[in-house]
Design a protein around this motif. Structure first.
Motif, PDB file in Angstrom:
ATOM      1  N   ASP A 139       0.852  -1.190   0.000  1.00 58.35           N
ATOM      2  CA  ASP A 139       0.000   0.000   0.000  1.00 58.35           C
ATOM      3  C   ASP A 139       0.892   1.247   0.000  1.00 58.35           C
ATOM      4  O   ASP A 139       1.720   1.410   0.895  1.00 58.35           O
ATOM      5  CB  ASP A 139      -0.870  -0.059   1.271  1.00 58.35           C
ATOM      6  CG  ASP A 139      -1.772   1.163   1.411  1.00 58.35           C
ATOM      7  OD1 ASP A 139      -1.686   2.085   0.571  1.00 58.35           O
ATOM      8  OD2 ASP A 139      -2.564   1.177   2.369  1.00 58.35           O
ATOM      9  N   PRO A 140       0.719   2.142  -0.983  1.00 57.00           N
ATOM     10  CA  PRO A 140       1.575   3.341  -1.053  1.00 57.00           C
ATOM     11  C   PRO A 140       1.574   4.162   0.238  1.00 57.00           C
ATOM     12  O   PRO A 140       2.563   4.826   0.553  1.00 57.00           O
ATOM     13  CB  PRO A 140       0.940   4.165  -2.191  1.00 57.00           C
ATOM     14  CG  PRO A 140       0.175   3.197  -3.001  1.00 57.00           C
ATOM     15  CD  PRO A 140      -0.258   2.092  -2.083  1.00 57.00           C
ATOM     16  N   ALA A 141       0.477   4.086   0.994  1.00 54.97           N
ATOM     17  CA  ALA A 141       0.384   4.857   2.232  1.00 54.97           C
ATOM     18  C   ALA A 141       1.409   4.392   3.269  1.00 54.97           C
ATOM     19  O   ALA A 141       1.704   5.103   4.230  1.00 54.97           O
ATOM     20  CB  ALA A 141      -1.017   4.751   2.817  1.00 54.97           C
ATOM     21  N   ARG A 142       1.970   3.182   3.054  1.00 54.77           N
ATOM     22  CA  ARG A 142       2.973   2.681   4.011  1.00 54.77           C
ATOM     23  C   ARG A 142       4.375   3.167   3.676  1.00 54.77           C
ATOM     24  O   ARG A 142       5.304   2.961   4.446  1.00 54.77           O
ATOM     25  CB  ARG A 142       2.929   1.152   4.047  1.00 54.77           C
ATOM     26  CG  ARG A 142       1.662   0.624   4.719  1.00 54.77           C
ATOM     27  CD  ARG A 142       1.546  -0.888   4.605  1.00 54.77           C
ATOM     28  NE  ARG A 142       2.668  -1.581   5.234  1.00 54.77           N
ATOM     29  CZ  ARG A 142       2.873  -2.884   5.127  1.00 54.77           C
ATOM     30  NH1 ARG A 142       2.046  -3.633   4.416  1.00 54.77           N
ATOM     31  NH2 ARG A 142       3.899  -3.453   5.727  1.00 54.77           N
ATOM     32  N   LEU A 143       4.527   3.774   2.513  1.00 51.36           N
ATOM     33  CA  LEU A 143       5.866   4.221   2.088  1.00 51.36           C
ATOM     34  C   LEU A 143       6.068   5.705   2.337  1.00 51.36           C
ATOM     35  O   LEU A 143       5.223   6.535   1.989  1.00 51.36           O
ATOM     36  CB  LEU A 143       6.074   3.912   0.599  1.00 51.36           C
ATOM     37  CG  LEU A 143       7.381   4.436  -0.020  1.00 51.36           C
ATOM     38  CD1 LEU A 143       8.605   3.815   0.644  1.00 51.36           C
ATOM     39  CD2 LEU A 143       7.401   4.144  -1.533  1.00 51.36           C
ATOM     40  N   GLU A 144       7.205   6.013   2.948  1.00 47.11           N
ATOM     41  CA  GLU A 144       7.574   7.392   3.167  1.00 47.11           C
ATOM     42  C   GLU A 144       8.946   7.621   2.536  1.00 47.11           C
ATOM     43  O   GLU A 144       9.860   6.831   2.756  1.00 47.11           O
ATOM     44  CB  GLU A 144       7.681   7.629   4.679  1.00 47.11           C
ATOM     45  CG  GLU A 144       6.990   8.877   5.116  1.00 47.11           C
ATOM     46  CD  GLU A 144       6.862   8.944   6.622  1.00 47.11           C
ATOM     47  OE1 GLU A 144       5.784   8.573   7.119  1.00 47.11           O
ATOM     48  OE2 GLU A 144       7.822   9.357   7.276  1.00 47.11           O
ATOM     49  N   LEU A 145       9.074   8.686   1.758  1.00 47.31           N
ATOM     50  CA  LEU A 145      10.356   8.987   1.134  1.00 47.31           C
ATOM     51  C   LEU A 145      10.975  10.174   1.847  1.00 47.31           C
ATOM     52  O   LEU A 145      10.337  11.214   1.992  1.00 47.31           O
ATOM     53  CB  LEU A 145      10.162   9.272  -0.357  1.00 47.31           C
ATOM     54  CG  LEU A 145       9.570   8.091  -1.133  1.00 47.31           C
ATOM     55  CD1 LEU A 145       9.248   8.491  -2.571  1.00 47.31           C
ATOM     56  CD2 LEU A 145      10.527   6.893  -1.123  1.00 47.31           C
ATOM     57  N   GLU A 146      12.206   9.995   2.313  1.00 46.02           N
ATOM     58  CA  GLU A 146      12.884  11.059   3.051  1.00 46.02           C
ATOM     59  C   GLU A 146      13.821  11.811   2.117  1.00 46.02           C
ATOM     60  O   GLU A 146      14.676  11.208   1.473  1.00 46.02           O
ATOM     61  CB  GLU A 146      13.679  10.471   4.226  1.00 46.02           C
ATOM     62  CG  GLU A 146      12.797   9.729   5.217  1.00 46.02           C
ATOM     63  CD  GLU A 146      13.525   9.380   6.507  1.00 46.02           C
ATOM     64  OE1 GLU A 146      14.738   9.656   6.621  1.00 46.02           O
ATOM     65  OE2 GLU A 146      12.861   8.814   7.402  1.00 46.02           O
ATOM     66  N   ILE A 147      13.621  13.114   2.058  1.00 49.73           N
ATOM     67  CA  ILE A 147      14.541  13.923   1.259  1.00 49.73           C
ATOM     68  C   ILE A 147      15.137  15.023   2.131  1.00 49.73           C
ATOM     69  O   ILE A 147      14.552  15.435   3.124  1.00 49.73           O
ATOM     70  CB  ILE A 147      13.855  14.550   0.023  1.00 49.73           C
ATOM     71  CG1 ILE A 147      12.726  15.499   0.442  1.00 49.73           C
ATOM     72  CG2 ILE A 147      13.304  13.459  -0.889  1.00 49.73           C
ATOM     73  CD1 ILE A 147      12.187  16.329  -0.710  1.00 49.73           C
ATOM     74  N   THR A 148      16.315  15.469   1.760  1.00 51.22           N
ATOM     75  CA  THR A 148      16.928  16.592   2.470  1.00 51.22           C
ATOM     76  C   THR A 148      16.745  17.831   1.597  1.00 51.22           C
ATOM     77  O   THR A 148      16.285  17.745   0.461  1.00 51.22           O
ATOM     78  CB  THR A 148      18.428  16.365   2.705  1.00 51.22           C
ATOM     79  OG1 THR A 148      19.043  16.150   1.454  1.00 51.22           O
ATOM     80  CG2 THR A 148      18.662  15.170   3.612  1.00 51.22           C
ATOM     81  N   GLU A 149      17.149  18.974   2.128  1.00 49.45           N
ATOM     82  CA  GLU A 149      16.908  20.200   1.381  1.00 49.45           C
ATOM     83  C   GLU A 149      17.687  20.234   0.069  1.00 49.45           C
ATOM     84  O   GLU A 149      17.348  20.993  -0.818  1.00 49.45           O
ATOM     85  CB  GLU A 149      17.216  21.426   2.229  1.00 49.45           C
ATOM     86  CG  GLU A 149      18.688  21.607   2.478  1.00 49.45           C
ATOM     87  CD  GLU A 149      18.978  23.031   2.947  1.00 49.45           C
ATOM     88  OE1 GLU A 149      18.096  23.630   3.570  1.00 49.45           O
ATOM     89  OE2 GLU A 149      20.078  23.509   2.685  1.00 49.45           O
ATOM     90  N   SER A 150      18.717  19.383  -0.060  1.00 50.82           N
ATOM     91  CA  SER A 150      19.478  19.367  -1.319  1.00 50.82           C
ATOM     92  C   SER A 150      18.566  19.046  -2.511  1.00 50.82           C
ATOM     93  O   SER A 150      18.829  19.468  -3.629  1.00 50.82           O
ATOM     94  CB  SER A 150      20.627  18.367  -1.244  1.00 50.82           C
ATOM     95  OG  SER A 150      20.129  17.066  -1.055  1.00 50.82           O
ATOM     96  N   VAL A 151      17.482  18.312  -2.252  1.00 47.75           N
ATOM     97  CA  VAL A 151      16.541  17.995  -3.329  1.00 47.75           C
ATOM     98  C   VAL A 151      15.801  19.252  -3.778  1.00 47.75           C
ATOM     99  O   VAL A 151      15.666  19.524  -4.972  1.00 47.75           O
ATOM    100  CB  VAL A 151      15.537  16.901  -2.889  1.00 47.75           C
ATOM    101  CG1 VAL A 151      14.444  16.705  -3.928  1.00 47.75           C
ATOM    102  CG2 VAL A 151      16.264  15.589  -2.624  1.00 47.75           C
TER     103      VAL A 151
END
Ligand code: C2E
Ligand code: MG
Ligand code: MG
Ligand code: MG
Length: 281
Positions: A139-151
């Motif tokens: 389920d996509p709701a279980r996925l979290e993508l972590e990005i830093t400000e460099s993105v």
């Protein structure tokens, strides 16, 4: 004599540089080889909900089992992977593998995955994520993508587009290492993040430094007002945990609960852990 010394210093400088270049070339060769022979592993660290005291998810943290040097941390090889573009296939692998792992691990736990800004420059990220989710039947709701400000520093429409597309399919986006960048607050306006991860440096100072505590309090209440979850990273002591509970962050993560561990160990931990907050505090 001065000339000799100068020449010696110059030669010394030259060999320093040469050896650094050689190390880099060797590391590059080793990394490409590692990709082929499958020397990368993913460790997982639990994320604990303060609402329930239970583990609500895990963060995928990349490791390299180097044949001669043993287990290497991402700080020692991810920057070079980014420079030579290897982070794209490697990061794709992490996404696929971590989605599979968590689907196997449980039917409800969340999975947080770190993405590099380089993965956004290359355009394939949305389809990589979509495919990984469908292959793992997650389920996509279980996925979290972590990005830093460099993105977000890329300031490109394509990047913002990709982030919005990911969010549209139901994936959550977190801002990692919050507070360490130049303009963390302004990034909160540029994209509707689902979570703020307060950088470990603030947690370390939470007891002794009044400013750290004030900043954590402010970020936590900002999260409440914006409807964004707030995770405290790098919680190591009971005293820090108590302060974070007082300041109202929603999740905690750190060595106090568990170091990042291999998949089978996280499975054991899940079976045996109940209320981790009650047990730790
Ligand atoms: P991050 O995403 O901010 O991850 C948190 C880091 O803090 C991890 O280091 C974790 O092991 C460490 N940590 C967690 N709790 C504690 C604690 O209580 N005390 C202390 N001292 N440290 C704690 P790690 O695994 O070395 O990863 C470092 C960074 O490498 C990550 O920072 C992330 O930015 C990057 N990284 C990790 N995996 C990946 C990946 O798959 N892809 C990319 N692009 N970057 C990754
Ligand atoms: Mg992270
Ligand atoms: Mg972080
Ligand atoms: Mg970090």
């Amino acid at each position: 004599r001065a000339k000799d010394a100068g020449r010696r210093a110059y030669r010394f400088f030259e060999t320093e540089m040469e050896s650094r270049l050689r190390n880099r070339r060797e590391l590059e060769v080793d990394l490409r080889q590692a990709m082929v022979t499958g020397e990368f592993e993913i460790f997982y660290q639990p994320i604990v909900s303060l609402a329930t005291g239970h583990i609500s998810g895990v963060e995928a943290l990349l490791r390299w089992r180097h044949p001669r040097e043993g287990l290497k941390l991402p700080g020692s090889f991810v920057p070079l992977c980014e420079e030579i573009g290897l982070i794209v296939p490697l990061g794709d692998w992490v996404v696929r593998q971590a989605c599979r792992d968590v689907a196997w691990l449980s039917d409800h736990l969340g999975i947080a995955i770190n993405l590099s800004s380089v993965q956004f420059k290359q355009h394939g990220i949305v389809s990589t994520v979509t495919q990984a989710l469908s292959h793992a039947n997650l389920d996509p709701a279980r996925l979290e993508l972590e990005i830093t400000e460099s993105v977000l520093l890329l300031e490109s429409e394509e990047t913002l587009d990709a982030l919005h597309q990911l969010r549209d399919i139901g994936v959550r986006i977190s801002m990692d290492d919050f507070g360490t960048g130049y303009s963390s607050l302004s990034y909160l306006r540029r994209f509707p993040f689902d979570r703020i991860k307060i950088d470990r440096s603030f947690i370390q100072g939470v007891e002794a430094q009044a400013d750290c505590r004030a900043i954590i309090r402010a970020v936590s209440s900002l999260g409440t007002d914006l409807g964004i979850d707030t995770t405290a990273e790098g919680v190591e002591t009971k005293e820090q945990l108590r302060a974070l509970i007082d300041e109202g962050v929603t999740e905690v993560q750190g060595f106090l609960f568990s170091r990042p561990v291999p998949l089978d160990e996280i499975r054991t931990l899940l079976v045996n852990s109940g209320d981790m907050v009650g047990a730790a505090a």
